[in-house]
Design a protein around this motif. Structure first.
Motif, PDB file in Angstrom:
ATOM      1  N   THR A  59      -2.275  54.692  54.409  1.00 27.42           N
ATOM      2  CA  THR A  59      -3.130  54.953  55.572  1.00 27.42           C
ATOM      3  C   THR A  59      -4.185  53.868  55.693  1.00 27.42           C
ATOM      4  O   THR A  59      -4.396  53.281  56.776  1.00 27.42           O
ATOM      5  CB  THR A  59      -3.810  56.323  55.431  1.00 27.42           C
ATOM      6  N   GLU A  71      -2.719  50.671  56.830  1.00 28.87           N
ATOM      7  CA  GLU A  71      -2.405  50.708  58.262  1.00 28.87           C
ATOM      8  C   GLU A  71      -3.654  50.631  59.097  1.00 28.87           C
ATOM      9  O   GLU A  71      -3.731  49.891  60.090  1.00 28.87           O
ATOM     10  CB  GLU A  71      -1.630  51.990  58.585  1.00 28.87           C
ATOM     11  N   LEU A  72      -4.680  51.391  58.645  1.00 30.79           N
ATOM     12  CA  LEU A  72      -5.935  51.396  59.403  1.00 30.79           C
ATOM     13  C   LEU A  72      -6.544  50.004  59.428  1.00 30.79           C
ATOM     14  O   LEU A  72      -7.035  49.537  60.464  1.00 30.79           O
ATOM     15  CB  LEU A  72      -6.906  52.388  58.766  1.00 30.79           C
ATOM     16  N   GLU A 105      -4.927  47.176  59.073  1.00 31.04           N
ATOM     17  CA  GLU A 105      -4.113  46.308  59.940  1.00 31.04           C
ATOM     18  C   GLU A 105      -4.452  46.547  61.402  1.00 31.04           C
ATOM     19  O   GLU A 105      -4.628  45.612  62.190  1.00 31.04           O
ATOM     20  CB  GLU A 105      -2.632  46.556  59.682  1.00 31.04           C
ATOM     21  N   GLN A 106      -4.566  47.854  61.706  1.00 30.15           N
ATOM     22  CA  GLN A 106      -4.930  48.221  63.080  1.00 30.15           C
ATOM     23  C   GLN A 106      -6.262  47.603  63.460  1.00 30.15           C
ATOM     24  O   GLN A 106      -6.410  47.001  64.536  1.00 30.15           O
ATOM     25  CB  GLN A 106      -5.062  49.737  63.178  1.00 30.15           C
ATOM     26  N   ALA A 107      -7.233  47.729  62.528  1.00 32.79           N
ATOM     27  CA  ALA A 107      -8.576  47.215  62.813  1.00 32.79           C
ATOM     28  C   ALA A 107      -8.535  45.708  63.026  1.00 32.79           C
ATOM     29  O   ALA A 107      -9.163  45.184  63.957  1.00 32.79           O
ATOM     30  CB  ALA A 107      -9.502  47.565  61.652  1.00 32.79           C
ATOM     31  N   ASP A 143      -5.982  43.962  64.057  1.00 27.23           N
ATOM     32  CA  ASP A 143      -5.351  43.696  65.353  1.00 27.23           C
ATOM     33  C   ASP A 143      -6.367  43.837  66.483  1.00 27.23           C
ATOM     34  O   ASP A 143      -6.483  42.987  67.377  1.00 27.23           O
ATOM     35  CB  ASP A 143      -4.181  44.672  65.582  1.00 27.23           C
ATOM     36  N   GLU A 144      -7.126  44.927  66.374  1.00 30.61           N
ATOM     37  CA  GLU A 144      -8.123  45.231  67.395  1.00 30.61           C
ATOM     38  C   GLU A 144      -9.157  44.109  67.480  1.00 30.61           C
ATOM     39  O   GLU A 144      -9.468  43.579  68.572  1.00 30.61           O
ATOM     40  CB  GLU A 144      -8.822  46.539  67.031  1.00 30.61           C
TER      41      GLU A 144
END
Lengths: 141, 636
Positions: free
Chosen positions: B38, B41-42, B44-46, B48-49
């Protein structure tokens, strides 16, 4: 036995005490054969009385008797100055092995073994008489 | 009774612990992996954002930067103002009308265009001729950072700098003006509205609570953030991994400690903006990014806890299910060990435990049966034992009575016999008067038969004593040489009578003094010697005495009739002679050897025989050598 002089006990006063009449008579006959002056008693009490009265040169007494036995007889004789020195020989049964040692320890001068054998009796008697100095010097072969 | 056991030994505890550990372990591992994934992923998401935000803002900044030059270009190409400007530049003092026209135009442009705050015109030597802001007129800009480059480039964008005179962050765009001949005539400058840039940077879309974007310059160390715009000039260098990398021209993403005095771990995107000669950073604290993950972790832990409680309950249930029969069996087994067999297990069912219960009940029943049988047997055996004891006591009493009877009888028999022997002896000795030859002969027969009878009675008495255990052995110190001499004296006459040689050998190893029961020993040796003489017609009889360290030996050897091999085995038994006829020929009771063997054994030794039929026999008495009184065993 032939060597033994027939009158070797001539003049000897002897007392034999035994409650068995036959045994007493055999002993008496042998002793008398050799010239002894034998008095007899059939129990210890009688024996003490006769011995004290006759003062024999020695006494032959059976151990097991009524009234007073051989042990008692010896004791009584040793209490009396008149009889204290008289040699006393015990008659012990062949089977009663322990009696011989006890007899010697009690103060008997020696012992003879029952049954009495007329053929060897005198030989044996002389042998034990020789162990008592007072008697030995009186013997005249 | 059930034994107390430590709680940690019980199956129940162990089962619960096992389940708890198992479930806690798996829940833990799964939770850990879940949280890891998690978080990854979080993050990576951050990233990307942040990347997307950075890219958007970079474009916005670039677009915004393009608009300054465009405005100046529009001004430069405007025919209405171009003439006056060129005229005015060529002759700065000639006409103040031109100045007014130009100023007004500039003011109109700045008023209509929010991008450019101030437009000015200065000469190639740096004197401001006109401006939308009247204060600027006649100022000299040669010391401004953009001045030199503004003369060399058609269009130049001066990266933001801190204008000391104005006291604020300044961003300037320049446009070189040329005359009709194409020669440089003057410079238009436009001061851009930094608020716009600040507005771009302050857009917080996608940045959550802690996210921020800001610009850091390379040269003057300014930091442009929405919140900190007012705080210039800055007293220190702003440093972080992201800032350093961007300032060295790199772009990328990473997690690192941010630049604050009290640094926080952030996820950041760093971008080098060459036009602004600045680093743009977009950062958000890891804490915020992972906040969701924390929730997920908490949820997982809560789930795990729930599973644990469930597991414990399950363990308790299972353990109780499993241990209840065992505990019951234990209780019943305890009862059984106390001798109570009436309790039965109530465990049923087709499972292994049910089977165990049934087997246990069967076993209990069988055991109970067996024990009952055993009890009965024990009673029987005890009864039998009692009977045996009584029988044994009776037998012992009978033996004792027999021995007593024998002893009494022997005495009673011996007394008359002694009389017979005595009187016979007196007659044979001639002490009772003369008797003739014939009578002597008969009396001799009476005497020898009487003596045989006496001998027999003595032997029987000895046997009776041996059987009754009353034959005492008395060891005494004795001179063995004397004793041997006595044996010789008493038996040699018998040998002489039969014309036999009699030899005697005593080894030098035989001690002068030793301990023995002379009476009993004499009994044995004389028995052997008289036997030897009795059974030997020619030759010799030898008495041999020898000794070694531990024992001594008395050997009687004859050259007589010998003993057949089969008879060697039983010759020492009671009432046995070699055969019936020998009894008649040689006389004797057959008890002598038996008595001798018993006596030897009672003295701690033994007796044995070696014989050859027709050649002779050797009887050997072996006895322990006792030379010290202390060596006497108390039982002897």
């Amino acid at each position: 036995m032939n060597k033994i002089r027939k009158n070797i006990l001539e003049g000897w006063k002897v007392v034999v005490v035994d409650d068995e009449a036959d045994s007493l008579e055999v002993a008496t006959r042998i002793l008398r054969f050799y010239g002894a002056n034998v008095s007899t008693a059939s129990n210890g009490r009688e024996g003490v009385e006769i011995i004290t009265r006759t003062r024999p040169r020695f006494v032959i007494t059976d151990l097991s008797m009524p009234e007073l036995d051989g042990w008692g007889l010896l004791y009584e004789l040793r209490q009396d100055t008149r009889t204290i020195d008289i040699p006393v020989f015990a008659l012990t049964a062949h089977a009663m092995i322990g009696d011989r040692e006890r007899a010697m320890a009690a103060g008997f001068h020696n012992y003879l073994t029952k049954p009495l054998s007329p053929a060897t009796f005198m030989e044996e008697l002389l042998a034990i008489m020789e162990t008592v100095p007072a008697l030995e010097q009186l013997i005249q072969y | 009774m059930r034994q107390k056991m430590p709680w940690w030994r019980s199956i129940r505890t162990n089962l619960i612990l096992f389940l708890v550990v198992l479930i806690a372990g798996s829940v833990g591992i799964v939770t850990y992996q879940l949280v890891q994934r998690t978080e990854q992923e979080l993050e990576e998401q951050a990233f990307d954002e942040l990347q997307a935000i950075s890219e958007l803002k970079r474009q916005q900044i670039e677009n915004w930067l393009q608009r300054g030059p465009i405005t100046l270009e529009t001004v430069a190409r405007n025919q209405a103002v171009r003439g006056p400007i060129l005229d005015y530049v060529s002759e700065p003092t000639a006409d103040t009308d031109h100045q007014t026209t130009i100023n007004t135009f500039f003011s109109d442009v700045t008023a209509s265009d929010p991008i450019v705050e101030e437009i000015s015109l200065y000469t190639l030597d740096g004197r401001v001729l006109a401006s939308s802001d009247a204060v600027q007129i006649n100022k000299v800009v040669t010391r401004q950072p953009y001045f030199a480059l503004s003369l060399e480039n058609d269009t130049y964008i001066q990266p933001p700098y801190f204008d000391v005179g104005r006291g604020e962050l300044t961003l300037v765009v320049t446009r070189l003006l040329t005359d009709e001949a194409g020669n440089a005539a003057g410079v238009l400058t436009g001061r851009l509205n930094v608020d716009e840039l600040a507005a771009i940077m302050s857009q917080r879309a996608g940045l959550g609570d802690t996210g921020e974007t800001y610009l850091v310059s390379r040269e003057s160390n300014y930091l442009l953030t929405p919140s900190r715009l007012e705080n210039y000039p800055l007293n220190r260098a702003y440093r972080s991994t992201g800032i350093d990398r961007a300032l060295s021209g790199e772009s990328g993403s990473d997690s690192y400690q941010n630049h604050y005095d009290d640094p926080e771990l952030v996820l950041g995107t760093y971008t080098w903006l060459p036009e602004l000669q600045s680093a743009m950073l977009a950062e958000i604290t890891e804490g915020e990014v992972l906040a969701n993950s924390r929730e997920a972790t908490q949820a997982a832990i809560a789930t795990g806890g729930g599973a644990l409680i469930l597991a414990s309950l399950l363990g308790l249930f299972l353990a109780t299910l499993l241990t209840r029969p065992i505990l019951q069996l234990t209780d019943i087994a305890g009862e059984m060990s106390q001798g109570h067999f009436d309790k039965k297990t109530t465990i049923t069912g087709a499972s292994e435990v049910g089977l165990l219960g049934r087997t246990f009940n069967n076993m209990s029943e069988r055991l109970s049966q067996t024990i009952n049988e055993l009890d009965q047997k024990v009673v029987e055996i005890e009864t039998a034992n009692k009977e045996l004891r009584i029988a044994n006591a009776r037998a012992r009493e009978a033996t004792r009575l027999k021995s007593e009877f024998m002893a009494t009888m022997s005495h009673e028999l011996r007394t008359p016999l002694n009389a017979i022997i005595g009187f016979t002896g007196i007659m044979l000795q001639g002490m009772g008067g003369e008797i003739d030859h014939d009578a002597t002969h008969m009396l001799t027969r009476v005497e020898s038969n009487s003596e045989r009878l006496l001998h027999l009675i003595n032997d029987v008495l000895d046997i009776a004593k041996i059987e009754a255990g009353r034959l005492d052995i008395v060891h005494k110190e004795l001179e063995i040489h004397k004793l041997i001499q006595q044996w010789r004296d008493e038996t040699s006459i018998l040998a002489d009578n039969k014309g036999l040689e009699f030899e005697m050998q005593i080894a030098s190893s035989v001690p002068v003094r030793l301990y023995a029961d002379s009476e009993r020993l004499t009994q044995v040796v004389k028995n052997l010697l008289s036997n030897a003489i009795k059974f030997t017609d020619t030759g010799k009889v030898t008495l041999n005495v020898d000794a070694d360290e531990n024992q001594w030996k008395i050997q009687v050897t004859d050259t007589g009739i010998g003993i057949p091999p089969h008879a060697v085995n039983y010759i020492f038994e009671e009432f046995r002679q070699v055969d019936g006829s020998s009894k008649r020929i040689y006389g004797g009771t057959g008890l002598g050897l038996s008595i001798s063997r018993n006596i030897c054994r009672m003295m701690g030794g033994n007796i044995g025989v070696n014989s050859r039929l027709g050649e002779g026999s050797t009887f050997t008495v072996t006895l322990p050598l006792i030379t010290n009184e202390k060596l006497l065993e108390p039982t002897m």
